[in-house]
Write a protein that holds these residues in place. Structure first.
Motif, PDB file in Angstrom:
ATOM      1  N   ASN A   1      41.918 -28.812  42.109  1.00 40.74           N
ATOM      2  CA  ASN A   1      41.495 -30.126  42.585  1.00 40.74           C
ATOM      3  C   ASN A   1      40.419 -30.007  43.651  1.00 40.74           C
ATOM      4  OD1 ASN A   1      43.038 -31.672  40.901  1.00 40.74           O
ATOM      5  ND2 ASN A   1      44.640 -32.120  42.404  1.00 40.74           N
TER       6      ASN A   1
ATOM      7  N   ARG B   1      37.215 -29.091  42.046  1.00 37.59           N
ATOM      8  CA  ARG B   1      36.645 -30.132  41.186  1.00 37.59           C
ATOM      9  C   ARG B   1      36.256 -31.399  41.923  1.00 37.59           C
ATOM     10  NH1 ARG B   1      40.932 -31.164  36.873  1.00 37.59           N
ATOM     11  NH2 ARG B   1      39.618 -32.936  36.413  1.00 37.59           N
ATOM     12  N   HIS B   2      37.047 -31.762  42.939  1.00 39.16           N
ATOM     13  CA  HIS B   2      36.840 -33.091  43.524  1.00 39.16           C
ATOM     14  C   HIS B   2      36.405 -33.116  44.991  1.00 39.16           C
ATOM     15  CE1 HIS B   2      38.979 -34.397  39.954  1.00 39.16           C
ATOM     16  NE2 HIS B   2      40.095 -33.812  40.327  1.00 39.16           N
TER      17      HIS B   2
ATOM     18  N   GLU C   1      46.962 -25.738  40.993  1.00 39.96           N
ATOM     19  CA  GLU C   1      46.468 -27.099  40.764  1.00 39.96           C
ATOM     20  C   GLU C   1      45.748 -27.639  42.005  1.00 39.96           C
ATOM     21  OE1 GLU C   1      45.843 -29.008  38.379  1.00 39.96           O
ATOM     22  OE2 GLU C   1      45.535 -30.915  39.397  1.00 39.96           O
TER      23      GLU C   1
ATOM     24  N   GLY D   1      47.634 -33.966  37.287  1.00 36.15           N
ATOM     25  CA  GLY D   1      47.854 -32.837  38.193  1.00 36.15           C
ATOM     26  C   GLY D   1      48.854 -33.124  39.301  1.00 36.15           C
TER      27      GLY D   1
HETATM   28 MG   LIG Z   1      43.925 -32.143  39.099  1.00 36.71          MG
END
Ligand SMILES: [Mg+2]
Ligand SMILES: Nc1ncnc2c1ncn2[C@@H]1O[C@H](COP(=O)(O)OP(=O)(O)OP(=O)(O)O)[C@@H](O)[C@H]1O
Length: 236
Positions: free
Chosen positions: A158, A161-162, A154, A202
């Protein structure tokens, strides 16, 4: 027994009950989670061995048919080749899905190998440079390995993705009776408090899972400063 003693006794009884409920709650939480991982393991295997193997067979048969076509049937050959390519893509997607559900390497070779595999595949998929630093570890029980693998998965998701990061680091060490997993990135950072108030699944799920094993999650980050996530669990 005077009133005060009786009150004390009642208080102690309540406290005991609360503690029993709490440990029962954790036991249940861990059991639910174990069932979920078992189910994922079964699905991952079925996908890989069932659907995956059938797709491989179909691909081979189509290639055989293509080779049997007369030289002048170019349209049919092109159509077959497009179908073979589609089959190949679907096979790759199926394998990928199977690994995401539960990578066999975690059961076969354990957490260290699984983390190295995760770093390599995530790095290739996202263009991140991910280094892995793993200290000498004692034998870990399978729940703990799964727990830390899911946290790392996770956290890397993250980051991909971020974070808009260039590199990331996974570090796993045993310190006394504690196991410590850190995942850091050099991306844009975020406000941990705000992110958790917003209630993303998440990070919240990670924290809850860790709590079931008496573990803790710490997040250190600020906008513009990258981020560092630390999960600590007792080695039981
Ligand atoms: Mg997440
Ligand atoms: N490494 C990171 N770098 C920058 N921002 C992050 C990072 N990790 C988390 N965040 C921020 O924290 C928020 C919450 O993360 P969380 O994983 O809880 O939810 P999500 O990723 O948005 O959704 P989900 O995980 O449920 O699919 C993210 O939306 C993102 O804004």
């Amino acid at each position: 027994m005077n009133d005060l003693d009786s009150l004390r006794q009642q208080y102690q009884d309540l406290l005991d009950r609360l503690q029993r409920n709490e440990s029962e709650f954790r036991r249940l939480g861990r059991a639910v989670w174990r069932v979920q991982e078992d189910e994922r393991r079964r699905l991952a295997r079925d996908l890989h061995d069932g659907v995956g193997q059938n797709l491989t067979a179909i691909k081979h048969r189509l290639a055989t048919i293509a080779s049997m076509l007369p030289a002048d049937s170019r349209d049919a050959r092109n159509a077959l080749e497009a179908t073979i390519a589609l089959c190949g893509d679907t096979l790759e997607d199926t394998r990928q899905l199977s690994r995401l559900l539960r990578p066999a390497i975690l059961d076969d070779l354990g957490l260290e190998a699984a983390l190295r595999w995760l770093a390599r595949t995530q790095g290739e998929a996202s263009g991140l440079e991910i280094s892995v630093d793993i200290g000498t570890l004692p034998a870990l029980d399978s729940d703990l390995q799964t727990l830390l693998f899911r946290v790392a998965q996770e956290a890397l998701n993250n980051i991909a993705r971020h974070a808009h990061a260039r590199s990331a680091l996974i570090r796993l060490v045993a310190r006394g009776a504690l196991l410590q997993l850190q995942i850091a990135d050099d991306g844009q950072g975020f406000e941990p408090e705000q992110a958790q108030r917003a209630g993303g699944g998440g990070l919240g799920g990670m924290r809850e899972r860790l709590r079931l094993y008496d573990g803790q999650l710490e997040l250190h980050s600020a906008p513009g400063e990258g981020s560092r996530l630390r999960a600590v669990v007792p080695l039981t």
